[in-house]
Design an enzyme around this catalytic site. Structure first.
Site, PDB file in Angstrom:
ATOM      1  N   ASP A 106       1.240  -1.138  -0.058  1.00 37.64           N
ATOM      2  CA  ASP A 106      -0.077  -0.145   0.292  1.00 37.64           C
ATOM      3  C   ASP A 106       1.171   1.136   0.173  1.00 37.64           C
ATOM      4  O   ASP A 106       2.398   1.159  -0.195  1.00 37.64           O
ATOM      5  CB  ASP A 106      -1.012   0.269   1.129  1.00 37.64           C
ATOM      6  CG  ASP A 106      -2.532   0.866   1.000  1.00 37.64           C
ATOM      7  OD1 ASP A 106      -2.626   1.313  -0.025  1.00 37.64           O
ATOM      8  OD2 ASP A 106      -3.817   0.276   1.868  1.00 37.64           O
ATOM      9  N   ASP A 167     -11.275   2.883  -3.727  1.00 31.88           N
ATOM     10  CA  ASP A 167     -11.535   1.053  -3.550  1.00 31.88           C
ATOM     11  C   ASP A 167     -12.817   0.745  -3.940  1.00 31.88           C
ATOM     12  O   ASP A 167     -13.399   1.233  -4.488  1.00 31.88           O
ATOM     13  CB  ASP A 167     -12.478   1.743  -1.698  1.00 31.88           C
ATOM     14  CG  ASP A 167     -10.851   1.694  -0.872  1.00 31.88           C
ATOM     15  OD1 ASP A 167      -9.632   1.503  -1.368  1.00 31.88           O
ATOM     16  OD2 ASP A 167     -10.682   1.934   0.287  1.00 31.88           O
TER      17      ASP A 167
END
Length: 362
Positions: A106, A167
């Site tokens: 990430d 997302d």
């Protein structure tokens, strides 16, 4: 907890998921203890992973599956656990020693864009130095995009797949926004995709698995679930499920394990598909496949009313070459159907449900 991932591995092995090609069980953020050990190494949360990640990897491998794990390029993960900044080599060696097969890396808390880029490069080199084959899943372009255009040629040198967009959520608006974004940016992203490096439309931040497919949850209608599966195949997107396989409907299982759709997604030519025309609410997409074939998707973006007809000339496909002088057409979704043989100058008329997609192999 480790029990959840072991149960999921059991289901994947026993109920046809592994045999359909889903081979990774992936852990996301929050698996770690709040601090590194006395040697500076990451360690698993002792309550939820009491046996440790190595034992979990061994269990997953015993089922013929692979284990994925999560870390972050910055000094903290998105949820505030220890990140890999200044520990890239040590963390890569730790993951390899545990038998990890995939790393989702990430981009939270990375400081500057220069540190972000340096961290992604350094972890790539560190993973390769371990000598273990570890798929490298990056979020590099997603964190760059608000400020600068990503250099996809460079990103592909270091990453196996990379996240491009926000997302994904279990909703039609989320799926639609991903498709709209992909069509808008296809000139810059489609050409870079190919064996070894893939555009990942999205990731989710809270899930059992790395998220791509939200099929099997509750937010999508059947037609919308068909659209996601069809369009992720067209986009050559990595297929990661975000669902609970212990409680999945037979219909969702049929869709996610559909061999014809998975064959399109995993086609060896490795080319990503693209939108070739848009007409009011209808979108026509194609993806070149091996053996001079094409996958073709007709998407109906209309959200109200009933099924609508869309008619298009086959000369649209493959720059006029897909059906020259003739082609056979098989429908894959929403149900299998043989459309027969068509000549180059023919048109095809399809009925498509609102927010639904018809997927063809030409």
């Amino acid at each position: 907890s480790e029990r959840l991932f072991m149960e999921m591995a059991d289901v994947m092995a026993a109920e046809g998921w592994r045999d359909a090609g889903y081979e990774f069980v992936c852990i996301d953020d929050c698996w770690m203890a709040p601090a590194r050990d006395e040697c500076g190494r990451l360690q698993a949360d002792p309550k939820r992973f009491p046996s440790g990640i190595r034992k979990l990897a061994d269990y997953v491998h015993s089922k013929g599956l692979k284990l994925g794990i999560y870390s972050d390029v910055g000094n903290k993960t998105c949820a505030g656990f220890p990140g890999s900044y200044n520990h890239y080599d040590l963390d890569a060696q730790t993951f390899a020693s545990w038998g990890v097969d995939l790393l989702k890396f990430d981009g939270c808390n990375s400081g500057t864009l220069e540190l972000l880029a340096e961290g992604y490069r350094r972890m790539s080199l560190a993973l390769n130095k371990t000598g273990r084959s570890i798929v490298y899943s990056c979020e590099w372009p997603f964190y760059l995009r608000p400020v600068q255009q990503p250099n996809y040629t460079e990103i592909k040198q270091y990453c196996n797949h990379w996240r491009n967009f926000f997302d994904v959520y279990d909703s039609w608006s989320s799926i639609k926004s991903i498709l709209d974004w992909t069509a808008l940016h296809q000139d810059s992203i489609v050409k870079i995709a190919g064996p070894g490096g893939w555009n990942d439309p999205d990731m989710a931040s809270i899930f059992v698995f790395l998220s791509q497919l939200v099929i099997g949850n509750f937010g999508l209608s059947w037609d919308q679930a068909v659209t996601q599966m069809a369009m992720w195949a067209i986009m050559a997107a990595p297929l990661f499920m975000s669902n609970d396989l212990r409680h999945i409907s037979p219909e969702a299982k049929w869709l996610l394990q559909n061999k014809e759709v998975i064959a399109i997604n995993q086609d060896l030519l490795g080319k990503q598909g693209y939108q070739i025309t848009k007409d009011k609410n209808f979108e026509l997409w194609e993806r070149p496949l091996s053996g001079q074939a094409y996958a073709v998707a007709v998407l109906n973006q209309q959200e109200i009313g009933g099924p609508q007809n869309f008619t298009f000339s086959l000369t649209f496909l493959g720059n006029g070459l897909a059906c020259n002088p003739a082609c056979s057409i098989q429908q894959v979704l929403p149900a299998s159907r043989d459309w027969g043989v068509y000549s180059w100058v023919s048109s095809l008329s399809l009925e498509v449900n609102p927010t639904g997609t018809v997927l063809l192999k030409v």
